[in-house]
Motif scaffolding. Structure first.
Motif, PDB file in Angstrom:
ATOM      1  N   GLY A 119      -5.579   4.425  -9.948  1.00 45.15           N
ATOM      2  CA  GLY A 119      -6.417   5.274  -9.117  1.00 45.15           C
ATOM      3  C   GLY A 119      -6.761   4.527  -7.838  1.00 45.15           C
ATOM      4  N   ALA A 120      -7.149   5.275  -6.811  1.00 48.68           N
ATOM      5  CA  ALA A 120      -7.501   4.668  -5.534  1.00 48.68           C
ATOM      6  C   ALA A 120      -8.824   5.235  -5.045  1.00 48.68           C
ATOM      7  CB  ALA A 120      -6.406   4.913  -4.498  1.00 48.68           C
ATOM      8  N   GLY A 121      -9.674   4.347  -4.532  1.00 44.80           N
ATOM      9  CA  GLY A 121     -10.943   4.737  -3.951  1.00 44.80           C
ATOM     10  C   GLY A 121     -11.254   3.885  -2.737  1.00 44.80           C
ATOM     11  N   THR A 122     -12.410   4.032  -2.194  1.00 47.68           N
ATOM     12  CA  THR A 122     -12.796   3.341  -0.962  1.00 47.68           C
ATOM     13  C   THR A 122     -12.598   1.835  -1.051  1.00 47.68           C
ATOM     14  OG1 THR A 122     -14.435   5.053  -0.483  1.00 47.68           O
ATOM     15  CG2 THR A 122     -14.694   2.945   0.651  1.00 47.68           C
ATOM     16  N   ASP A 123     -12.899   1.244  -2.202  1.00 52.33           N
ATOM     17  CA  ASP A 123     -12.902  -0.210  -2.328  1.00 52.33           C
ATOM     18  C   ASP A 123     -11.644  -0.791  -2.951  1.00 52.33           C
ATOM     19  OD1 ASP A 123     -15.491  -0.363  -1.209  1.00 52.33           O
ATOM     20  OD2 ASP A 123     -16.390   0.073  -3.154  1.00 52.33           O
ATOM     21  N   GLY A 124     -10.616   0.026  -3.184  1.00 51.76           N
ATOM     22  CA  GLY A 124      -9.375  -0.520  -3.690  1.00 51.76           C
ATOM     23  C   GLY A 124      -8.760   0.289  -4.808  1.00 51.76           C
ATOM     24  N   VAL A 134      -9.568  -1.309 -17.994  1.00 53.74           N
ATOM     25  CA  VAL A 134      -9.657  -1.115 -16.544  1.00 53.74           C
ATOM     26  C   VAL A 134      -9.552  -2.455 -15.831  1.00 53.74           C
ATOM     27  CG1 VAL A 134     -11.158  -0.358 -14.648  1.00 53.74           C
ATOM     28  CG2 VAL A 134     -11.072   0.956 -16.780  1.00 53.74           C
ATOM     29  N   THR A 135      -8.710  -2.504 -14.788  1.00 46.32           N
ATOM     30  CA  THR A 135      -8.583  -3.671 -13.926  1.00 46.32           C
ATOM     31  C   THR A 135      -8.729  -3.215 -12.482  1.00 46.32           C
ATOM     32  OG1 THR A 135      -7.045  -4.721 -15.463  1.00 46.32           O
ATOM     33  CG2 THR A 135      -7.131  -5.603 -13.214  1.00 46.32           C
ATOM     34  N   GLU A 136      -9.607  -3.877 -11.712  1.00 44.23           N
ATOM     35  CA  GLU A 136      -9.824  -3.508 -10.320  1.00 44.23           C
ATOM     36  C   GLU A 136      -9.060  -4.442  -9.396  1.00 44.23           C
ATOM     37  OE1 GLU A 136     -13.849  -2.651  -9.080  1.00 44.23           O
ATOM     38  OE2 GLU A 136     -14.471  -2.388 -11.169  1.00 44.23           O
ATOM     39  N   GLN A 137      -8.508  -3.874  -8.324  1.00 48.27           N
ATOM     40  CA  GLN A 137      -7.836  -4.635  -7.271  1.00 48.27           C
ATOM     41  C   GLN A 137      -8.507  -4.265  -5.948  1.00 48.27           C
ATOM     42  OE1 GLN A 137      -3.809  -3.186  -8.101  1.00 48.27           O
ATOM     43  NE2 GLN A 137      -3.284  -5.167  -8.986  1.00 48.27           N
ATOM     44  N   LYS A 138      -9.277  -5.185  -5.393  1.00 50.32           N
ATOM     45  CA  LYS A 138     -10.100  -4.899  -4.231  1.00 50.32           C
ATOM     46  C   LYS A 138      -9.259  -4.784  -2.951  1.00 50.32           C
ATOM     47  CE  LYS A 138     -14.178  -4.956  -6.207  1.00 50.32           C
ATOM     48  NZ  LYS A 138     -15.052  -3.758  -6.243  1.00 50.32           N
ATOM     49  N   ALA A 139      -9.590  -3.767  -2.158  1.00 45.26           N
ATOM     50  CA  ALA A 139      -8.969  -3.572  -0.842  1.00 45.26           C
ATOM     51  C   ALA A 139      -9.798  -2.527  -0.103  1.00 45.26           C
ATOM     52  CB  ALA A 139      -7.518  -3.108  -0.967  1.00 45.26           C
ATOM     53  N   GLU A 140      -9.816  -2.598   1.208  1.00 47.18           N
ATOM     54  CA  GLU A 140     -10.527  -1.607   2.003  1.00 47.18           C
ATOM     55  C   GLU A 140      -9.580  -0.459   2.323  1.00 47.18           C
ATOM     56  OE1 GLU A 140     -12.311  -3.331   5.447  1.00 47.18           O
ATOM     57  OE2 GLU A 140     -13.451  -4.827   4.305  1.00 47.18           O
ATOM     58  N   VAL A 157      -1.163   5.310  -0.525  1.00 45.59           N
ATOM     59  CA  VAL A 157      -2.489   5.917  -0.502  1.00 45.59           C
ATOM     60  C   VAL A 157      -2.637   6.719   0.783  1.00 45.59           C
ATOM     61  CG1 VAL A 157      -4.979   5.484  -0.450  1.00 45.59           C
ATOM     62  CG2 VAL A 157      -3.481   4.057  -1.889  1.00 45.59           C
ATOM     63  N   GLY A 158      -2.999   7.998   0.652  1.00 50.06           N
ATOM     64  CA  GLY A 158      -3.243   8.851   1.804  1.00 50.06           C
ATOM     65  C   GLY A 158      -4.735   8.983   2.056  1.00 50.06           C
ATOM     66  N   THR A 159      -5.163   8.885   3.328  1.00 51.64           N
ATOM     67  CA  THR A 159      -6.589   8.867   3.639  1.00 51.64           C
ATOM     68  C   THR A 159      -7.020  10.068   4.470  1.00 51.64           C
ATOM     69  OG1 THR A 159      -6.566   7.713   5.787  1.00 51.64           O
ATOM     70  CG2 THR A 159      -6.327   6.351   3.798  1.00 51.64           C
ATOM     71  N   LEU A 167       0.695  -0.301  -0.448  1.00 47.88           N
ATOM     72  CA  LEU A 167       0.183  -1.467  -1.153  1.00 47.88           C
ATOM     73  C   LEU A 167       1.224  -1.995  -2.125  1.00 47.88           C
ATOM     74  CD1 LEU A 167      -2.365   0.521  -0.469  1.00 47.88           C
ATOM     75  CD2 LEU A 167      -3.604  -0.991  -2.019  1.00 47.88           C
ATOM     76  N   ASP A 168       1.244  -3.312  -2.320  1.00 51.11           N
ATOM     77  CA  ASP A 168       2.155  -3.897  -3.298  1.00 51.11           C
ATOM     78  C   ASP A 168       1.507  -3.856  -4.680  1.00 51.11           C
ATOM     79  OD1 ASP A 168       0.302  -5.983  -3.373  1.00 51.11           O
ATOM     80  OD2 ASP A 168       1.567  -7.382  -2.251  1.00 51.11           O
ATOM     81  N   SER A 169       2.198  -4.402  -5.670  1.00 51.03           N
ATOM     82  CA  SER A 169       1.715  -4.316  -7.050  1.00 51.03           C
ATOM     83  C   SER A 169       0.423  -5.099  -7.261  1.00 51.03           C
ATOM     84  CB  SER A 169       2.794  -4.819  -8.016  1.00 51.03           C
ATOM     85  OG  SER A 169       3.140  -6.166  -7.707  1.00 51.03           O
ATOM     86  N   ALA A 170       0.107  -6.033  -6.349  1.00 46.41           N
ATOM     87  CA  ALA A 170      -1.134  -6.793  -6.444  1.00 46.41           C
ATOM     88  C   ALA A 170      -2.298  -6.080  -5.768  1.00 46.41           C
ATOM     89  CB  ALA A 170      -0.942  -8.175  -5.822  1.00 46.41           C
ATOM     90  N   GLY A 171      -2.035  -4.915  -5.150  1.00 50.22           N
ATOM     91  CA  GLY A 171      -3.089  -4.169  -4.493  1.00 50.22           C
ATOM     92  C   GLY A 171      -3.355  -4.591  -3.069  1.00 50.22           C
ATOM     93  N   THR A 172      -2.413  -5.307  -2.458  1.00 49.89           N
ATOM     94  CA  THR A 172      -2.562  -5.767  -1.078  1.00 49.89           C
ATOM     95  C   THR A 172      -1.916  -4.776  -0.126  1.00 49.89           C
ATOM     96  OG1 THR A 172      -2.488  -8.073  -1.808  1.00 49.89           O
ATOM     97  CG2 THR A 172      -2.079  -7.654   0.534  1.00 49.89           C
TER      98      THR A 172
END
Length: 345
Positions: A119-124, A134-140, A157-159, A167-172
């Motif tokens: 899933g994708a949200g504001t913080d990653g 659940v595992t979180e991957q932080k990103a703006e 991710v569409g905004t 984003l890559d598999s690490a969430g970057t």
């Protein structure tokens, strides 16, 4: 009821889309100085005592539903506020266990990755395994409207600011592609689509347009208008991008590079959520103004209406399992509708 509805083949003049290159974004906000429309929304479902087809399972009022892949895969629905995900095993089956409810940071969209989900949200990004871990991957990321995953596990991710973030598999975040007003839906053509495999197409409700993009270079390809109120898109096994035209009471199909409109057909009563069944080459369309889901055979390049079933109220999203089960969720009443193939014969 059986009726025949003919999709009329239609070639539409191609409008040139802006091109972007490298990793830079075109601007900090939505694209400006382009023709726009008020984004269409689904009609309000009527109050009715009609019994929905198939089996109805108690669930959260939801805005999205996706099905995992492979052994142990589950069905996930994302609550309207994005803070909860319910995981169902064999929904609709007599001996199905109770769903697992997972609390997550507010998510705007969800997609399947293997037998789990992202899933994708504001913080990653938030990754959810089939057991609810659940595992979180932080990103703006900003305001998230849509999400898709490529075969090489990149997350798109569409905004609400008109950007596609890669984003890559690490969430970057590896690439930021601008040039839209908003990015409401992203499709990725499957491997079965031949030379169209991997094609990424964006649906922008504010422009009511579909645009292929190259996620490796950031280039926007030639775009096409989809009526003046397109809302939801999916992709079939051939790489056709299927789109609901909620304001115009139509559905469309786009294909190729450059893309052309290959199919168009009237669908009454505010068509919104759509789903594609590759086993039977059926396009399912939910019309919220009538609480009806219609199944069209699209195997011949036109659409023949084969099924018409009563739906739960206010269908917000649909999908089809590998076994051909149609799943639809209500954004109003908290219901998951499961329609097995035998229910529509």
């Amino acid at each position: 009821m059986r009726a025949r509805t003919r999709f009329t083949a239609l070639l539409v003049a191609v409008a040139t889309a802006s091109a972007l290159t490298a990793c830079g974004q075109s601007d900090d906000g939505p694209k400006e100085n382009v023709p726009t429309v008020t984004p269409a929304t689904a009609a309000e479902s009527p109050m009715s005592d009609a019994t929905p087809a198939g089996t109805v399972v108690v669930a959260l009022p939801a805005k999205a539903i996706v099905v995992g892949h492979g052994a142990g895969a589950k069905t996930a629905i994302l609550s309207n506020d994005g803070t909860r995900v319910q995981l169902f095993a064999a929904p609709g089956a007599m001996d199905a266990p109770a769903p697992i409810t997972v609390t997550v940071p507010a998510l705007g969209a969800i997609a399947a990755v293997g037998n789990g989900f992202v899933g994708a949200g504001t913080d990653g990004l938030v990754r959810i395994d089939a057991n609810g871990g659940v595992t979180e991957q932080k990103a703006e990321l900003g305001g998230v409207l849509s999400l898709a995953v490529t075969d090489d596990q990149r997350v798109l991710v569409g905004t609400d600011r008109g950007h596609v973030l890669v984003l890559d598999s690490a969430g970057t975040v590896k690439r930021d592609i601008g040039g839209f007003v908003r990015v409401d839906s992203i499709t990725v053509a499957p491997a079965s689509a031949g030379d169209r495999a991997g094609q990424v197409v964006v649906l922008d409700r504010a422009q009511s347009a579909v645009t292929p993009i190259d996620i490796d270079t950031g280039e926007l390809k030639a775009a096409l208008r989809a009526g003046d109120g397109a809302t939801v898109s999916t992709v079939d096994q051939y790489g056709r991008v299927l789109v609901s035209g909620t304001r115009n009471d139509e559905v469309y199909a786009f294909y190729g590079q450059p893309i052309v409109m290959r199919l168009r057909a009237p669908v009454p009563a505010s068509p919104y959520a759509i789903a594609y069944d590759g086993r039977s080459d059926t396009l399912w369309v939910a019309s919220t103004a009538s609480d009806v889901i219609t199944g069209y055979d699209v195997s011949s390049g036109e659409a023949l209406e084969r099924h018409r079933i009563t739906s739960v109220p206010q269908v917000t999203a649909m999908t089809v399992t590998d076994a051909g089960d149609l799943l639809a969720v209500s954004g109003r009443d908290g219901a998951l509708q499961v329609v097995f193939p035998n229910d529509v014969r």
